[in-house]
Motif scaffolding. Sequence first.
Motif, PDB file in Angstrom:
ATOM      1  N   LYS A   1     -10.006  -3.756   3.267  1.00 60.00           N
ATOM      2  CA  LYS A   1      -8.904  -2.811   3.231  1.00 60.00           C
ATOM      3  C   LYS A   1      -7.968  -3.109   4.384  1.00 60.00           C
ATOM      4  CE  LYS A   1      -9.359   1.864   4.784  1.00 60.00           C
ATOM      5  NZ  LYS A   1     -10.058   3.103   4.823  1.00 60.00           N
TER       6      LYS A   1
ATOM      7  N   PHE B   1       0.846  -1.185   0.000  1.00 65.71           N
ATOM      8  CA  PHE B   1       0.000   0.000   0.000  1.00 65.71           C
ATOM      9  C   PHE B   1       0.884   1.239   0.000  1.00 65.71           C
ATOM     10  CE2 PHE B   1      -2.403   3.433   1.969  1.00 65.71           C
ATOM     11  CZ  PHE B   1      -3.469   3.479   1.072  1.00 65.71           C
ATOM     12  N   ASN B   2       0.598   2.119  -0.919  1.00 61.99           N
ATOM     13  CA  ASN B   2       1.245   3.427  -0.969  1.00 61.99           C
ATOM     14  C   ASN B   2       2.759   3.335  -1.165  1.00 61.99           C
ATOM     15  OD1 ASN B   2       0.840   6.176  -1.080  1.00 61.99           O
ATOM     16  ND2 ASN B   2       1.234   6.468   1.093  1.00 61.99           N
TER      17      ASN B   2
ATOM     18  N   ILE C   1       5.878   2.951  -7.352  1.00 62.38           N
ATOM     19  CA  ILE C   1       5.706   1.986  -8.433  1.00 62.38           C
ATOM     20  C   ILE C   1       7.047   1.484  -8.974  1.00 62.38           C
ATOM     21  CG2 ILE C   1       5.502   3.700 -10.281  1.00 62.38           C
ATOM     22  CD1 ILE C   1       3.442   0.494 -10.083  1.00 62.38           C
TER      23      ILE C   1
ATOM     24  N   GLU D   1      -5.773   1.378  -5.059  1.00 60.03           N
ATOM     25  CA  GLU D   1      -4.574   1.440  -5.898  1.00 60.03           C
ATOM     26  C   GLU D   1      -4.708   0.583  -7.156  1.00 60.03           C
ATOM     27  OE1 GLU D   1      -0.810   2.671  -3.489  1.00 60.03           O
ATOM     28  OE2 GLU D   1      -1.347   0.610  -2.967  1.00 60.03           O
ATOM     29  N   GLU D   2      -5.914   0.422  -7.635  1.00 57.67           N
ATOM     30  CA  GLU D   2      -6.168  -0.433  -8.783  1.00 57.67           C
ATOM     31  C   GLU D   2      -5.405   0.012 -10.035  1.00 57.67           C
ATOM     32  OE1 GLU D   2      -9.913  -2.522 -11.073  1.00 57.67           O
ATOM     33  OE2 GLU D   2     -10.288  -1.234  -9.361  1.00 57.67           O
ATOM     34  N   GLU D   3      -5.336   1.305 -10.275  1.00 54.10           N
ATOM     35  CA  GLU D   3      -4.622   1.799 -11.459  1.00 54.10           C
ATOM     36  C   GLU D   3      -3.127   1.482 -11.373  1.00 54.10           C
ATOM     37  OE1 GLU D   3      -5.975   2.838 -14.303  1.00 54.10           O
ATOM     38  OE2 GLU D   3      -7.833   2.296 -13.281  1.00 54.10           O
ATOM     39  N   LYS D   4      -2.561   1.627 -10.194  1.00 55.69           N
ATOM     40  CA  LYS D   4      -1.150   1.284  -9.997  1.00 55.69           C
ATOM     41  C   LYS D   4      -0.933  -0.206 -10.246  1.00 55.69           C
ATOM     42  CE  LYS D   4       1.110   2.944  -6.367  1.00 55.69           C
ATOM     43  NZ  LYS D   4       1.649   3.047  -4.983  1.00 55.69           N
TER      44      LYS D   4
ATOM     45  N   PHE E   1      -2.928  -5.717  -3.976  1.00 52.27           N
ATOM     46  CA  PHE E   1      -3.191  -4.295  -3.785  1.00 52.27           C
ATOM     47  C   PHE E   1      -4.591  -4.093  -3.209  1.00 52.27           C
ATOM     48  CE2 PHE E   1       0.055  -4.175  -7.010  1.00 52.27           C
ATOM     49  CZ  PHE E   1       0.703  -2.963  -6.842  1.00 52.27           C
ATOM     50  N   GLU E   2      -4.780  -2.981  -2.497  1.00 53.89           N
ATOM     51  CA  GLU E   2      -6.132  -2.555  -2.127  1.00 53.89           C
ATOM     52  C   GLU E   2      -6.790  -1.935  -3.347  1.00 53.89           C
ATOM     53  OE1 GLU E   2      -6.509   0.011   1.252  1.00 53.89           O
ATOM     54  OE2 GLU E   2      -5.297  -1.294   2.515  1.00 53.89           O
TER      55      GLU E   2
END
Length: 108
Positions: A76, A12-13, A16, A47-50, A43-44
């Motif tokens: 989460k 998380f966070n 990339i 952060e789906e796009e990441k 991923f949570e």
Amino acid sequence: MDKLSAVICSTFNQDIDYLLVFMRREINNCSNSNFKPIMVLVFERIEEEKAKYLKSMLDKDYTEDQFRILINQEGKGFSSCLNYGILQMNVKYIFRLDTDDSSLQSRY
């Protein structure tokens, strides 16, 4: 999938570029070990796009048999993501690894 084992990580966070280096190193460690577990990063949903971007970068060099990127849509937090990853894998053995650690091929 005919894998006997998986290495599951949650993130998380995190940067990339850091995750890309981490995943490449660990996929290679898994692929070069005798046990050959699949590398899984969860991923949570926030952060789906990441996650999608990271998967697209890894798809260039690796196969679905070597890694998985999962997105936990239902919960989460760290524990929720790890539990989600465990439930998604149909393997006999699960190894846990933090993204700030490095595995050793001989330890699988």
